[in-house]
Design a protein around this motif. Structure first.
Motif: not given
Length: 351
Positions: A283-292
Motif C-alpha cells: 500500500v505504501n507505494p500507492l499512497i506515497y508515489t501514485l499521489r505524486s
C-alpha cells in the motif's frame, strides 16, 4: 560445562520448541500445498515488483532526487526487503521449519522482523521529513544531506539491532516455559518489547501528524498553498493504512505474551495476521508515489517503455533517464497538445 550457544546448532532444538508450544499435530506439509500460502507468495511477489519499480523510477529521474523522494526510495527499499523476507519465510515454513537449526531459524525470522521494522522506521522518517518540510515551507537545504543520511542510517541500524537481539541471546532456548507461541524460539518478554517499540512509534507518528494538521490549519500554511492540503490528505491516508495493517498483528502479539499454551486458538493463525501487515508494504507505494505526478509519470513511462521493448519495438530513448518530469515523454508524439494524456493510445496498449 558447554557454551550456551551450543544449542544454536542443534537441529532437534527447533522441533522440541515447536512440539512444546504448538503440539505434535503442528502442520508439517509443504507450504505450497496451502492455498493461503500460495496467495501470500503472490502478494509478496507483487510487493517486490511494485517497490522495485519505485526504486528504478527514483533512480532514473533526477527530479526525484530531492529529500522527500530519497526517503520514499528508502521506504521502497525496506518494503522490497520485507516482501523478499516474508516470501522466503513462507517458502521455508511447514515441513521445512523442523529441519532448521536455531541459527537458520533466527535468520529466517530475524530477516522478516528487520525488513518490517525498517519499513515502519522509514514511515517515521518520512513523517519527520514532512513535518520539517511543512514547517520550513521548502525542502531541505544543501546542508540537510547529512541529516538525511543520518536518519536513513538510523532506520536500518535500529531495525537490525531490534531484529538481532534474539540471536544475540534474548531468546528462550533452554527455557520452554518462557517461549512465545507464535514464534517458539523467541522469549515472550522480547515479544512484549517489540510490541512496545512499535506502539511508541505509532504514537510518535500520530503526534507528528497531529502537529502537521495544526500547522496546516494555521496562517503559516497559507503561504504553503495547496501543497499543504495535499500533504495533509496524504498523511491522513498513510496513518489510516498503517493502523489498519498493523493493529491486528499488534493484538496477536499481545495475546501471545498473555496466553498460555493452547489457551488462545487464534494464535495458530498468526501467520495470516502478519501477512496482512505485509500488505502495508504494497500500500505504501500507492499512497506515497501514485499521489505524486512526477513519480506517476516516471512509472507510467517505465511501464510503457518495458511494454515497447517486450513487443520488439525500437525504444532506445526509453533507456535514457529523464532529468525532470517536464522532459518529453518518449511515448508522446510531437503534435500532442499540452493537455493530452501522458501516454498515447499506442503506448497504452503496450502497458
Amino acid at each position: 560445562m558447554g557454551s550456551p550457544y551450543t544449542a544454536y546448532w542443534d537441529p532437534l532444538t527447533v522441533q522440541e520448541h515447536y512440539n512444546y508450544t504448538r503440539g505434535a499435530d503442528e502442520r508439517r506439509g509443504s507450504p505450497l500445498s496451502d492455498p493461503v500460502s500460495v496467495l501470500i507468495v503472490i502478494v509478496c511477489s507483487l510487493v517486490v515488483v511494485e517497490n522495485l519499480l519505485v526504486l528504478v523510477a527514483v533512480w532514473r529521474n533526477q527530479k526525484l532526487h530531492s529529500a522527500m523522494y530519497v526517503f520514499l526510495g528508502n521506504l521502497a527499499a525496506s518494503d522490497l526487503l520485507a516482501g523478499v523476507a516474508f516470501l522466503a519465510n513462507t517458502l521455508l515454513s511447514g515441513k521445512h521449519t523442523l529441519v532448521l537449526t536455531p541459527v537458520t531459524w533466527f535468520i529466517r525470522e530475524g530477516s522478516a522482523f528487520a525488513a518490517l521494522a525498517a519499513s515502519v522506521f522509514s514511515l517515521l522518517a518520512i513523517a519527520i521529513e514532512r513535518h520539517v518540510a511543512l514547517a520550513q515551507v521548502k525542502p531541505y537545504r544543501r546542508g540537510g544531506g547529512g541529516r538525511m543520511v543520518l536518519l536513513i542510517s538510523a532506520c536500518w541500524v535500529v531495525a537490525l539491532a531490534v531484529a538481532g537481539l534474539p540471536a544475540l541471546g534474548w531468546n528462550c532456548l533452554g527455557r520452554l516455559q518462557a517461549c512465545s507461541i507464535v514464534l517458539p524460539l523467541y522469549a515472550k518478554d522480547y515479544v512484549v518489547f517489540v510490541v512496545s517499540v512499535f506502539t511508541v512509534i505509532l504514537g510518535t507518528i500520530v503526534a507528528i501528524y497531529a502537529h502537521i494538521y495544526c500547522v496546516a490549519r494555521s496562517s503559516h500554511a497559507e503561504r504553503a498553498g495547496a501543497q499543504s492540503l495535499v500533504l495533509l490528505k496524504t498523511v491522513t491516508i498513510v496513518l489510516g493504512a498503517f493502523i489498519i495493517c498493523w493493529l491486528p498483528a499488534f493484538v496477536v502479539l499481545l495475546l501471545d505474551a498473555a496466553c498460555g499454551r493452547f489457551a488462545c486458538p487464534v494464535l495458530a493463525q498468526a501467520s495470516y495476521f502478519f501477512a496482512f501487515a505485509t500488505l502495508n508494504s504494497a500500500v505504501n507505494p500507492l499512497i506515497y508515489t501514485l499521489r505524486s505526478r512526477d513519480m506517476r509519470r516516471e512509472i507510467l513511462r517505465l511501464l510503457c517503455c518495458w511494454g515497447m521493448l517486450g513487443r520488439g519495438h525500437r525504444a532506445q530513448h526509453c533507456r535514457q533517464p529523464l532529468r525532470s518530469s517536464s522532459s518529453p515523454e518518449p511515448c508522446t508524439h510531437k503534435h500532442d497538445l499540452p493537455t493530452a494524456p501522458i501516454m498515447t493510445t499506442a503506448c497504452a496498449t503496450s502497458v
